[in-house]
Each structure stands twice: as structure tokens, then as C-alpha cells.
Design an enzyme around this catalytic site. Structure first.
Site, PDB file in Angstrom:
ATOM      1  N   ASP A 431     -87.016  47.545  45.296  1.00 58.08           N
ATOM      2  CA  ASP A 431     -85.820  47.262  44.516  1.00 58.08           C
ATOM      3  C   ASP A 431     -86.180  46.723  43.134  1.00 58.08           C
ATOM      4  O   ASP A 431     -87.133  45.953  42.975  1.00 58.08           O
ATOM      5  CB  ASP A 431     -84.972  46.233  45.277  1.00 58.08           C
ATOM      6  CG  ASP A 431     -83.704  45.862  44.554  1.00 58.08           C
ATOM      7  OD1 ASP A 431     -82.856  46.758  44.375  1.00 58.08           O
ATOM      8  OD2 ASP A 431     -83.553  44.693  44.165  1.00 58.08           O
ATOM      9  N   GLU A 484     -87.179  52.121  42.743  1.00 57.80           N
ATOM     10  CA  GLU A 484     -85.936  52.106  41.980  1.00 57.80           C
ATOM     11  C   GLU A 484     -86.295  51.554  40.597  1.00 57.80           C
ATOM     12  O   GLU A 484     -86.349  50.348  40.389  1.00 57.80           O
ATOM     13  CB  GLU A 484     -84.871  51.224  42.640  1.00 57.80           C
ATOM     14  CG  GLU A 484     -83.541  51.288  41.902  1.00 57.80           C
ATOM     15  CD  GLU A 484     -82.746  49.994  41.951  1.00 57.80           C
ATOM     16  OE1 GLU A 484     -81.587  50.025  41.539  1.00 57.80           O
ATOM     17  OE2 GLU A 484     -83.292  48.959  42.363  1.00 57.80           O
TER      18      GLU A 484
END
Length: 755
Positions: A431, A484
Site C-alpha cells: 500500500d 500501489e
């Protein structure tokens, strides 16, 4: 037995122990050799009497020097397995002496590797481990807290009183203590005293299980009790090039996919009922599904939809539901909201038996400030930087790991190995990688510190990500590591030995934003924004991209996918079907967030479950069936995935018809030479007799049409396929004359003849 000097020294040592200021209890307690005899000293706060149990009776210990240090002299070393009887308030019990065990749990090699940042299995040493020392069963506690004055284990075993079980400080800032008779399921924390005397109660950073929020204690748990049945899957996975496979991921949040009623509690195997975990304060009548219930309900659902993988939003233990799991406090523990670690192992095991891989969201970029977590862990900024300009995300209210510290980096890299080894996961999605890579991420001028070259790149974070990916693929060559990363940082999916970050996939955030912007435009004005659709191919081969329509796009007032679409309901459904089909035919692996597969209407809410009632309506059933068929077609047609990262795999036929908002292209597969023709019409008008150039004459079967009646469309199409005709167009000598349904995507496959 003791001289007056020894008496004064022992009284002073006892006072330090009583005030939780001692870092060397083994230098005072347990068997101590004094010249040619032995002294046995037992630390037992608030005890009335202590006796040493002998084969032929017992020997009373006295406390002349400190009321809580009970001692006696012996002719021989009693070893470590002796037992004592303890009396408190008229109640007597028998136990082993924790300070009889002088074993050093963290050996020299362990300490060396940890200090280097290269102990990939440090969780085999750190944390709470059920073990047997000298035939005595108990738990070895091991913690890294180099700045602490003292550390104690507190828990049910000592009424949460830090005076009872002070730990021994070892080299390298390691603290250890073996406590006999502790068992699986017992609660514990560490009570840490800083050099300034402040007291902090901390959960175990390496704890393998924690209490259900809002409780914060760690739980003694076992590591290797589960019997795996997925050996065939694991062997095959690590022999396979994952990028040369179809990958279609169902991203989901376990706690908000589906709830149950508190009136129907989970029934354990022994017939007892499990205490329900309420899903939300505002809905106390609902509870989370357990890992076993999710195994029964979620896995068949995902299999029926045809997805190859499930991606779970973070399931590491976290205190706040509203963080969605992205503010982790228990890095080595699956959240107890849904059950036990072994129940999660069984969930993964069942996924593998059904042919479904499991990807976890992993959050090494930041951590919360909760008092029981990593923040200011031992009275100093241990896991984070002290300077908030590099150690704090003010906008998120979280802290940033100090990647330059070897032991901190080791904590994270070993955590990665832990999840793959202990839970057999198949991949991670990291993330917010951009927040790690840039020192000025979400920071105004003057609130960040440039690197040594004067730039904004975070070299320590780069080195950490490279190390993490290198170690991951060293241990698990068939793993997926997905970034990401929302910027144009170069080399995200390039191997580390070529200077890249070492991920093997990167979310294509540019494609996602361009396509959502495009589909939110009134179709009559899309002709002025054709570049939104075509631009992604210009950079498609700079990284190994994964297309994602994720949770981030259906929260914070952004609307769910269906309600982003303009027009009436019919157009919303048709637009949604067209976008999904274009996504499945565009180069790149796929990730779709839960609810999009049937046209969820409401924004995602972590405290609610999905709108399953919508499946009572045909248009929503149609979108779900479309996803089922897209996944089936995707997996059966290598042209849609085999050359995702090879320029041969995609060829425009025509991308310039912005007047009609029509695009056409081929997806090709290099090993067999097979190809598919894809034609998309992004207006609500039917285009009859629309010519599309094709490279070879023959019959082209219409193998997919988003406007089919079964999906909720108008059923406009081409009667199952078309023969090409001789017609020079799009630089080809043959063409298909097609009927393009409104807001649709067609997929056609070449066959030499209709049969």
C-alpha cells in the site's frame, strides 16, 4: 551465608527489583555460586512463605535481606528443574522458578543477523514461544527494547503486576525470560520502563495473536500446529511464471463483505457458541463472519465468479475498524475479529484446494500512534524517526518507519517471510508506495528534509523495498509482489539487480483515473476525450501493469462504480458493462473491488455489508453474469493474458474514430499466433454496417457481447459472427461489417470457416 556487604548489596538489588528498575535479575536470582557453595534466591513479591521442594521433604527459604527475596544455601547446584511451594494469603501452590533457567534464547548468530537486518526468521526467536527447557514446559518471552531501563512480562500469570516477572537484558538490546507453566491462550503484555522512569504497557510487536479490539493484550499462540493440505498447490506455484498466467483478483474487505445476526452465533465444533464480535456500534445486532464461515461462503462465491485470486484488505491486527486495516498494531497476527490464526490458515488452505490464490494488503509505509503499539516503544523513537519531518504523516496521523535502522528493516522483511511461510499466502499488494519513496509526500515546503543529494527521493525506503522484494523472491519464487505506486517512478517492476524496486506488478493508476474520468463524461462529449481511452497503451510496456478498480474509488463521496456513470439506469448499467469488458480486454492483470461485480449502488462503508438484495433485480444479476463470463473467457483465451507485457500482445486496428467514440484493436498470443478482435462503442447509438479492418479473411465468431440480453442489454449483435469482405480499411485488405450495439464491447475470434 552472607557478609554485611552482601546483605547491603542484596537489599539494594531487591529494592531495584521491587521498583522495576533492574535489568539483570539473573545476576541476583536463581542458583548463584558463592565460593565453593551455592545460594538459591527466589523472587516472590507479596509471598508469605517459600519452600524448596526436595526428594525427601522441603527446605524453608528465608528473607532476611529483602522481604521478597527468599534464599537458602546449598551444597550443590540445584540445576534448573527444581520446584518451590509458595504461600500467599493462606493459599499454597507449587511452581518452577523462572530464574532457574539461564538459557540464552537469542544466540550469537541470531543477534548478529538481526543487527545486520538479515534475520529472515527472527520471529522464530522474538515473541512468545511455547517451549520446553530441561523438561519443564513454559513460554520463552523475547523482546527488542535497547533503550529500556527494565522490561517485565505482565499478564494473567501475575495479575498484570510488573514486579513479578522482570526480564533479563542480553546483548544487542534483547530482553528474555522463560516463565514455566504458561500455556496457549494466556494473555500478556510487556511493561517497559524508560531511562527516565516512565512506564509503557506494550503489546508484543512479534505477537502471533492478539485480543479482539478494544482489548489490546497479546495472546500466547502456537506456530506450527496446523496440518497443511496444499503441498501440490505450493509446489506448482513456485515452479510457475506468475506473469505468464491469467490473473483476475477479487479485492475485498473481510469484515464488510457480509455480516450475520447476533441471534445466530457461530457454533464451535464442540457444540458451544462463540462470543460474537459486533460489526459496528451503530448496528449492534450484526456480527462479523468468522474465518470458518467465510471459508464456507466467500470461497464458493469467488470460485463461481471465476476469479483466480482473492485480495484481502489488511488483516493484520488493528485497533480501529475505520482504518480499514491500514493502521496496523499486530504485524505478526491475523486479526482476531474473525477467529484464530489456525482458522485463517484453514481459509487459505481451502482457497488453494479450490484453485484460488490469496493476496494480502501489506502496509510497511506507516503505523499508528496507539499507546500499546510501536510508537515511542521503549521510551525512545525506536521504530520511527524522532524528527517529525521524516517520522510522521501528519495528514494521516501516523508514524513512518525508520528504514535506515537495521533492526526495524528486519522486523518488516521478516514479517513478509512470516506471512508467506506461516500462512501460505501467494502474494502481497504494498500500500501507498509513493508515500515511502518521496520525502515530500503530502508535505508543504519546509516540512521535509532533502536527501544527501538535495533531492526528495527517500533512499532508505528504496533500499528497504529492494531488500524486501529480493528476500521475498529468494524464498518464494512464485510469489506476487504488487505495488500501489501512483507516480511515474521508474523501474517499479524492474528486478533489483537492474536497479529496480523489484515488484513484479504495479497498479496502473493512470489507466484507472483516465477511464473513470472518461466514463463519467456524457457520451455525446466523449468524442473530445478519446485520448483518455488510448493513452494508456503509450506507456503500457514501461512496467508490468495490473489494471485496478479498487476500494479507493468507491469511498469519500466518489460514488460506487455504477453511480459514476451518466444517464438513466439503462445507460448506467450499459456503461458499467462496457467499462468492465474493456478492462478485461486491455493488456494487464485485473483487480476488481467487491460489489462492482454486481453493480453495488451505495458507496462502500466499512461498517456495513454489501447490498446483496440488489441481486433480486435482473440488471444486477446481469452484471454479475457478465463478470462470470468475462472471467471464464479471459482464462480460456491466452491472447487476453499471455503476452500482457510484450508489445506483440496488443495491436490497434483503429483508435482515431473519436467522432463515433469507437475503438478497435487485436489481442494476440505469440506462441500460437491466435488473435481476438475487440470493438468498443462508447456512445448510446447503434452503429450499423460499421467496418473494422482485419488481417485475415474468414469467419469471425462473436464470442462476447456486453449488450446480450442475459446481461441486461438490448440484444443487438451480429447473429453469432461475421464473414469478412474484401475492403481496404485500417491498412488491411479485409474488413468486418458489424452492427455495434450502444455502449458496448464486442469480442470476435477468427475461424477459417463458420464451423
Amino acid at each position: 551465608m552472607s557478609t554485611s556487604i552482601n546483605i547491603d548489596w542484596l537489599a539494594n538489588e531487591g529494592q531495584k527489583l521491587a521498583e522495576c528498575r533492574h535489568d539483570n535479575p539473573l545476576g541476583v536470582l536463581g542458583p548463584q555460586q558463592i565460593e565453593n557453595k551455592w545460594a538459591l534466591r527466589v523472587w516472590m513479591p507479596e509471598a508469605d512463605a517459600v519452600n524448596l521442594l526436595l526428594k525427601d521433604g522441603k527446605k524453608k527459604l528465608t528473607n532476611p535481606n529483602h522481604p521478597w527475596i527468599f534464599e537458602t544455601s546449598l551444597e550443590e547446584n540445584p540445576g534448573s528443574s527444581y520446584q518451590i511451594s509458595v504461600e500467599r494469603a493462606g493459599i499454597s501452590h507449587t511452581q518452577n522458578d523462572p530464574w532457574a533457567f539461564r538459557h540464552e534464547w537469542m544466540g550469537e548468530i541470531d543477534r548478529h543477523l538481526f543487527a545486520e537486518g538479515n534475520h529472515h526468521h527472527i520471529w522464530r526467536r522474538m515473541g512468545a514461544h511455547q517451549t520446553k527447557l530441561d523438561l519443564v514446559e513454559g513460554v520463552m518471552f523475547c523482546l527488542w527494547a535497547p533503550n529500556a531501563r527494565s522490561v517485565s512480562v505482565i499478564g494473567d500469570m501475575n495479575s498484570w503486576d510488573g514486579r513479578h516477572h522482570p526480564m533479563q537484558k542480553r546483548l544487542g538490546g534483547i530482553w528474555e525470560l522463560f516463565i514455566p507453566h504458561i500455556k496457549k491462550g494466556d494473555l500478556y503484555k510487556y511493561e517497559i520502563r524508560s531511562q527516565e522512569g516512565h512506564c509503557y504497557e506494550k503489546a508484543d510487536p512479534y505477537g502471533f495473536q492478539h485480543e479482539v479490539r478494544p482489548a489490546q493484550s497479546s495472546i500466547v499462540s502456537t506456530l506450527d500446529s496446523y496440518k497443511w493440505k496444499d503441498q501440490k498447490w505450493m509446489t506448482q506455484r513456485d515452479k510457475t511464471d506468475q506473469l505468464n498466467k491469467p490473473i483476475s483478483v477479487y479485492e475485498m474487505h473481510l469484515g464488510s463483505w457480509m455480516h450475520s445476526s447476533n441471534k445466530t452465533p457461530y457454533i464451535e465444533k464442540d457444540g458451544s457458541t462463540r462470543e460474537p464480535v459486533p460489526a459496528a456500534d451503530l448496528k449492534p445486532e450484526t456480527r462479523f463472519l468468522t474465518y470458518p464461515e467465510l471459508t464456507e461462503k466467500l470461497i464458493p462465491y469467488v470460485k463461481a465468479r471465476g476469479f483466480t485470486h482473492i485480495e484481502l484488505m489488511p488483516i493484520s491486527e488493528h485497533p480501529f475498524d475505520g482504518s480499514w486495516g491500514y493502521q496496523v498494531t499486530g504485524w505478526y497476527a491475523p486479526t482476531s475479529r474473525y477467529g484464530t490464526p489456525d482458522e485463517f490458515r484453514a481459509f487459505v488452505d481451502t482457497c488453494h484446494s479450490e484453485g484460488i490464490g490469496v493476496i494480502l494488503d501489506w502496509v510497511p509505509g506507516h503505523f499508528p500512534k496507539d499507546e500499546h503499539g510501536l510508537a515511542f516503544f521503549d521510551g525512545k523513537h525506536l521504530y520511527e524517526h524522532a524528527d517529525p519531518r521524516i517520522g510522521e504523516h501528519k495528514e494521516w496521523g501516523t508514524l513512518i518507519f525508520n528504514y535506515s535502522r537495521n533492526e526495524v528493516r528486519n522486523f518488516l522483511v521478516a514479517n513478509l517471510v512470516y506471512w508467506f511461510e506461516q500462512f501460505h499466502i501467494d502474494g502481497i499488494r504494498v500500500d501507498a508506495v509513493a508515500s515511502m519513496l518521496y520525502k515530500d509526500y503530502l508535505r508543504p515546503e519546509g516540512e521535509w528534509i532533502p536527501n544527501e543529494d538535495g533531492g526528495n527521493e527517500n533512499f532508505e525506503a528504496v533500499n528497504f523495498l529492494q531488500q524486501a522484494n529480493h528476500v521475498l523472491f529468494q524464498h518464494f519464487p512464485g510469489a506476487l509482489s504488487i505495488a500501489e505506486e501512483s507516480t511515474t517512478w521508474s523501474g517499479v517492476t524492474k528486478p533489483t539487480d537492474m536497479g529496480g524496486l523489484g515488484f513484479n506488478l504495479k497498479w496502473n493508476m493512470g489507466w484507472m483515473h483516465d477511464m473513470l474520468d472518461y466514463f463519467e463524461i456524457d457520451p455525446w462529449f466523449r468524442q473530445f476525450h478519446q485520448n483518455n481511452v488510448t493513452f494508456s497503451i503509450c506507456y503500457n510496456y514501461t512496467e508490468n501493469f495490473m489494471l485496478s478498480l479498487s476500494h479507493d474509488e468507491v469511498v469519500h463521496g466518489k460514488s460506487h462504480l455504477l453511480h459514476k456513470m451518466p444517464g438513466d439506469d439503462w445507460k448506467k448499467y450499459a456503461n458499467t458493462r462496457a467499462l468492465l469488458a474493456y478492462m478485461w480486454t486491455h493488456p494487464g492483470k485485473k483487480t476488481l473491488f467487491m460489489g462492482m461485480e454486481f453493480g453495488q449502488r451505495q458507496e462502500w462503508n466499512v461498517w456495513d455489508d454489501l447490498q446483496w438484495e440488489l441481486l433480486e433485480h435482473d440488471p444486477h444479476k446481469g452484471i454479475q453474469l457478465l463478470i462470470d463470463d468475462l472471467n471464464c473467457l479471459y482464462k480460456s483465451q491466452p491472447a487476453l493474458w499471455k503476452d500482457d507485457f510484450n508489445e506483440y500482445g496488443f495491436q490497434w486496428i483503429d483508435c482515431k474514430d473519436n467522432t463515433n467514440s469507437v475503438i478497435s484493436f487485436m489481442r494476440r498470443e505469440s506462441s500460437t499466433g491466435e488473435w481476438l478482435v475487440v470493438v468498443a462503442n462508447f456512445t448510446p447509438e447503434t452503429h450499423a454496417n460499421y467496418k473494422v479492418g482485419v488481417p485475415v479473411s474468414g469467419y469471425y465468431a462473436e464470442i462476447f457481447n456486453t449488450d446480450a440480453k442475459k446481461y441486461g442489454g438490448s440484444n443487438t449483435g451480429n447473429l453469432g459472427g461475421k464473414y469478412s469482405t474484401e475492403w481496404n480499411i485500417h491498412e488491411y485488405e479485409n474488413a468486418l461489417e458489424l452492427s455495434l450495439p450502444p455502449l458496448s464491447v464486442l469480442i470476435l475470434k477468427y475461424r477459417k470457416n463458420k464451423k
